[in-house]
Enzyme design. Structure first.
Site, PDB file in Angstrom:
ATOM      1  N   GLY A 278      -2.594   7.537  -2.550  1.00 21.68           N
ATOM      2  CA  GLY A 278      -2.877   6.974  -1.242  1.00 21.68           C
ATOM      3  C   GLY A 278      -2.435   5.535  -1.136  1.00 21.68           C
ATOM      4  O   GLY A 278      -2.040   4.917  -2.133  1.00 21.68           O
ATOM      5  N   PRO A 279      -2.478   4.983   0.061  1.00 24.82           N
ATOM      6  CA  PRO A 279      -2.087   3.580   0.258  1.00 24.82           C
ATOM      7  C   PRO A 279      -3.030   2.634  -0.477  1.00 24.82           C
ATOM      8  O   PRO A 279      -4.152   3.008  -0.843  1.00 24.82           O
ATOM      9  CB  PRO A 279      -2.175   3.399   1.782  1.00 24.82           C
ATOM     10  CG  PRO A 279      -2.189   4.778   2.350  1.00 24.82           C
ATOM     11  CD  PRO A 279      -2.832   5.642   1.323  1.00 24.82           C
ATOM     12  N   PRO A 280      -2.619   1.393  -0.702  1.00 27.50           N
ATOM     13  CA  PRO A 280      -3.508   0.415  -1.340  1.00 27.50           C
ATOM     14  C   PRO A 280      -4.740   0.141  -0.484  1.00 27.50           C
ATOM     15  O   PRO A 280      -4.658   0.045   0.743  1.00 27.50           O
ATOM     16  CB  PRO A 280      -2.628  -0.836  -1.478  1.00 27.50           C
ATOM     17  CG  PRO A 280      -1.225  -0.344  -1.388  1.00 27.50           C
ATOM     18  CD  PRO A 280      -1.261   0.850  -0.494  1.00 27.50           C
ATOM     19  N   GLY A 281      -5.887   0.011  -1.134  1.00 25.80           N
ATOM     20  CA  GLY A 281      -7.107  -0.350  -0.440  1.00 25.80           C
ATOM     21  C   GLY A 281      -7.889   0.794   0.135  1.00 25.80           C
ATOM     22  O   GLY A 281      -8.896   0.579   0.819  1.00 25.80           O
ATOM     23  N   THR A 282      -7.464   2.056  -0.107  1.00 25.84           N
ATOM     24  CA  THR A 282      -8.182   3.189   0.472  1.00 25.84           C
ATOM     25  C   THR A 282      -9.386   3.611  -0.356  1.00 25.84           C
ATOM     26  O   THR A 282     -10.146   4.475   0.079  1.00 25.84           O
ATOM     27  CB  THR A 282      -7.227   4.383   0.633  1.00 25.84           C
ATOM     28  OG1 THR A 282      -6.539   4.610  -0.601  1.00 25.84           O
ATOM     29  CG2 THR A 282      -6.209   4.110   1.726  1.00 25.84           C
ATOM     30  N   GLY A 283      -9.565   3.045  -1.560  1.00 25.64           N
ATOM     31  CA  GLY A 283     -10.759   3.334  -2.343  1.00 25.64           C
ATOM     32  C   GLY A 283     -10.546   4.326  -3.461  1.00 25.64           C
ATOM     33  O   GLY A 283     -11.471   5.070  -3.808  1.00 25.64           O
ATOM     34  N   THR A 285      -9.960   3.686  -6.765  1.00 22.74           N
ATOM     35  CA  THR A 285     -10.767   3.276  -7.919  1.00 22.74           C
ATOM     36  C   THR A 285     -12.253   3.459  -7.639  1.00 22.74           C
ATOM     37  O   THR A 285     -13.012   3.904  -8.501  1.00 22.74           O
ATOM     38  CB  THR A 285     -10.465   1.808  -8.264  1.00 22.74           C
ATOM     39  OG1 THR A 285      -9.067   1.646  -8.485  1.00 22.74           O
ATOM     40  CG2 THR A 285     -11.218   1.377  -9.502  1.00 22.74           C
ATOM     41  N   GLU A 500       3.406 -13.201  27.308  1.00 22.54           N
ATOM     42  CA  GLU A 500       2.263 -12.350  26.956  1.00 22.54           C
ATOM     43  C   GLU A 500       1.822 -11.497  28.138  1.00 22.54           C
ATOM     44  O   GLU A 500       1.474 -10.329  27.967  1.00 22.54           O
ATOM     45  CB  GLU A 500       1.106 -13.211  26.449  1.00 22.54           C
ATOM     46  CG  GLU A 500       1.425 -14.051  25.215  1.00 22.54           C
ATOM     47  CD  GLU A 500       1.897 -13.213  24.051  1.00 22.54           C
ATOM     48  OE1 GLU A 500       1.535 -12.011  23.993  1.00 22.54           O
ATOM     49  OE2 GLU A 500       2.639 -13.732  23.205  1.00 22.54           O
TER      50      GLU A 500
END
Length: 754
Positions: A278-283, A285, A500
């Site tokens: 999965g992508p980094p930071g998805t949990g 570990t 904007e």
């Protein structure tokens, strides 16, 4: 099984052989240094003695000194078979360079010699030393101890010496030392000391550099895995939210660790390993720790980089040690984070002695060799599964591949609930709205958002976290903090405001777009002078229609379109918008088959699915050039649509820009109120949806009756006038929407300058 046993035997013999070779090498080095130091010490002692000793001839010099009464004492040194001669006081010895050594007796009774050297250039002139020096006269023992005593007695009689002044003849006492003890002191003791010094140095190097020492000393070959017990990790499935599918796949592993007999009775085998992707930071570990916490078993955690060392073979030794330690405390879970560090695909670029390849080979052998019935479960995590070796991914090693993807709306809400359990929230906090705004964020992003919101509440002096804090923290993550010291000119503020509002107007007037949440022209630290925040009202999957993608590109083009239509210029502020639009258009042509020219043809393939999402081209160069033309065609089409929207709604844009220049930050609800002719100051819910309904023209932010035009809209800076109609439409074409009024082209007195 025989092959596996043979591999284990070879692996074990290789490990023992490597350890013994390291020990033998260390012993040889220590023994060699001991011998060198011993001989060096003997040589230095002998050299020191020679530098302060004078050798005399036995039959000439020594016997003549005895005859003339110049000898005070004679000492036998049996260890070196020499006679040590002590002259009488006043005896003068002259060396070959003419230096005189005069014998004296010091206060403590020891013998010393005063030195007098000739002065260069002066005849019969000598320089006297201030301090006496030590000197030893010796001669080779050519006769027996009794014969030397007899000669001394004869000299005493010839000289008429009394007993007090007679020549003293003595023999040094030598204690009887065991040869074994002498060998231990001279060789074994220095050897042991050197071994201890080597061990201390290796441990110090290991602690400083983290590389370890050689041959197992200092931690080389020793696994650096951290062992967590359930009470130490304190992580269970209750602490992991938004990954229900992954937890369901891992529940079976936990049940096996608790009740292995239930599966072995029917003949089932537990998968040896599970790969978390999965992508980094998805949990990933966190989920592995939760599995260990739920199963209440030891948890071995090690990073893939811990196996890689500068010494070839160290990584393989650590793999063997890791599985050996895990088998001792089975059932347990072994977790290897960033397994792509050692599990990259083997190809011709990797040599036979490469450290990573040997580590990977050992890992493959260990995964084949350990018995799954013992309860050793291997979990690994990576965000680059495409680079892993196929032998590592085959069934029998990593049997399961569990995807830990970005959470959906329900997952983000659950994740926010987990991270806000210890946060004091105000009653107005709506986690669903925050979850909608954070589409695409991973668990680490949401944890950071909640923490930033709590820090902001403390800075504001509040004891509760409000919805404003949550949304401000989200904006802090995507745009950075405000640059309070930045000063923009009136022209720059007007230019940024139109840019904007151009994004917001195109998003508001188009279908298949997300509602406008906020518009600001306040500079932020991440390089933007302002931004338009669009917030979805519902959770969208990764599925996008062609119309939605085209609308997204058009919204990105709205800022540049407003610059050209209204201000008749172009700025570099649209660089990020152009890049985002180009990426979407290129994906439409190369990946999604949404171009008329190429149709259902894939021109590229993804390389890093879970990292940057980039892809590589799989077509010829001329095809790639034609693809660029197709991408440009899509961009031109969307840009023309954005220009038409800006021109058709120029009047509404002028009103919104005037209010934005006054407030510097407005919400989507206030923008809708201005466009509909209502007072933006009276908007009850400024964060209400700006998305128009499909039936009866209903909008959640608009009441049934339209109020009079806004009275709080003030024109500041330069007056922005609406386009004027021409008086003779048949004589000349009407001025396009957004064109400058004719009055601006007049001279100072209002007349034609010509």
């Amino acid at each position: 099984m025989d092959q596996n046993d043979n591999k284990n035997k070879r692996g074990g013999s290789g490990k023992n052989g490597g350890s013994w070779r390291g020990v033998v090498q260390l012993v040889c080095w220590a023994l060699l240094l001991t011998i060198v130091i011993s001989y060096a010490s003997t040589y230095m002692t002998s050299a020191g003695r020679q530098s302060s000793s004078v050798e005399l001839e036995y039959k000439t010099d020594f016997l003549e000194m005895l005859k003339h009464g110049k000898v005070a004492a004679v000492e036998f040194d049996n260890s070196e078979s020499i006679l040590i001669i002590t002259p009488v006081d006043g005896y003068v010895y002259t060396d070959s360079e003419g230096v005189n050594f005069t014998k004296i007796t010091q206060e403590d009774g020891s013998a010393a010699y005063m030195v007098s050297a000739p002065v260069p250039g002066k005849e019969n002139a000598y320089s006297q030393s201030e301090r006496p020096v030590s000197l030893r006269f010796f001669t080779v023992q050519l006769e027996s101890y009794e014969k030397v005593i007899e000669r001394a007695e004869e000299a005493d009689k010839a000289l008429g010496h009394t007993e007090a002044s007679s020549i003293r003849v003595s023999k040094a006492y030598q204690a009887q030392v065991s040869p074994v003890m002498l060998f231990l002191v001279e060789y074994i003791l220095p050897f042991v000391i050197l071994m201890l010094v080597f061990m201390l140095v290796m441990r110090w190097v290991a602690s400083k550099s983290g590389m370890g020492g050689m041959g197992g000393i200092g931690g080389v070959g020793k696994s650096n895995a951290k062992v967590y017990m359930e009470k130490q990790t304190g992580v269970t499935f209750a602490d992991v939210a938004g990954q229900d599918e992954a937890k369901e796949s891992l529940t079976e592993i936990i049940d096996f660790l608790h009740n292995p007999g239930k599966y072995t009775e029917i003949g089932a085998k537990l998968p040896k390993g599970a790969l978390l992707v999965g992508p980094p930071g998805t949990g990933k570990t966190l989920l592995a720790k939760a599995v260990a916490g739920e199963a209440n078993v030891p948890f071995f955690s090690i990073s893939g980089s811990d196996f890689v060392e500068m010494f070839v073979g160290v990584g393989a030794s650590r793999v063997r040690d890791l599985f050996k330690e895990a088998s001792k405390v089975a059932p347990c879970i072994v977790f290897i984070d960033e397994v792509d560090t050692i599990g990259k695909s083997r190809d011709n670029r990797m040599g036979g002695n490469d450290e990573r390849e040997q580590t990977l080979n050992q890992l493959l052998a260990e995964m084949d060799g350990f018995d799954p019935t013992k309860g050793v479960i291997l979990l690994a995590a990576t965000n680059r599964p495409e680079v892993l070796d196929q032998a590592l991914l085959r069934p029998g090693r990593f049997d399961r591949r569990i995807t830990i993807d970005r959470p959906n709306l329900a997952g983000r809400i659950a994740t926010l609930q987990v991270h806000t359990r210890n946060i004091k929230l105000a009653e107005d906090v709506n986690l669903k709205k925050v979850a909608l705004a954070t589409a695409g964020c991973v668990g680490a992003d949401l944890a950071n958002l909640v923490n930033e919101a709590a820090l902001r509440a403390v800075r504001k002096g509040r004891k509760l976290v409000t919805q404003e804090d949550m949304l401000a923290a989200f904006e802090l993550v995507i745009a950075g903090t405000e640059k309070k010291g930045s000063v923009l000119t009136e022209f720059e503020k007007k230019l940024v405001a139109y840019h904007e509002v151009g994004h917001a107007m195109v998003a508001y007037k188009q279908k298949n777009t997300e509602p406008v949440q906020k518009i600001t022209i306040v500079p932020h630290t991440q390089g933007s002078l302002g931004y338009t925040l669009l917030m979805p009202e519902e959770d969208k999957t990764e599925l996008r229609t062609r119309e939605e993608l085209m609308a997204k590109i058009t919204v990105s083009m709205g800022g540049r379109a407003a610059e050209e239509v209204v201000m008749d210029t172009m700025t570099n502020g649209a660089s990020q918008d152009i890049q985002d639009a180009t990426n979407v258009a290129r994906n439409m042509v190369a990946m999604f088959g949404m171009s008329d020219e190429f149709g259902m043809m894939a021109l590229a393939s993804r390389r890093n699915q879970y990292l940057d999402g980039g892809y590589g081209m799989d077509c010829a160069q001329d095809t790639a050039a034609r693809m660029d033309s197709a991408v440009k065609e899509i961009l031109d089409q969307c840009y023309q649509t954005a220009v038409e929207v800006i021109r058709d709604n120029r009047d509404d844009m002028d009103k919104v820009v005037a209010y934005l220049l006054e407030k510097e930050t407005i919400t989507g609800g206030e923008m809708v109120a201005i466009i509909e002719g209502r007072d933006p100051e009276l908007v009850e819910n400024p964060y209400a949806s700006t998305k128009p309904a499909l039936e009866h023209g209903f909008r959640p932010s608009a009441p049934e009756g339209i109020e009079p035009a806004a009275r709080k809209v003030h024109m500041i800076s330069e007056k922005i006038e609406a386009p004027q109609e021409t008086s003779a439409p048949e004589a000349e074409e009407p001025a396009p929407a957004g064109a400058e009024p004719p009055a601006e082209e007049s001279g100072p007195d209002g007349q034609d300058p010509e």
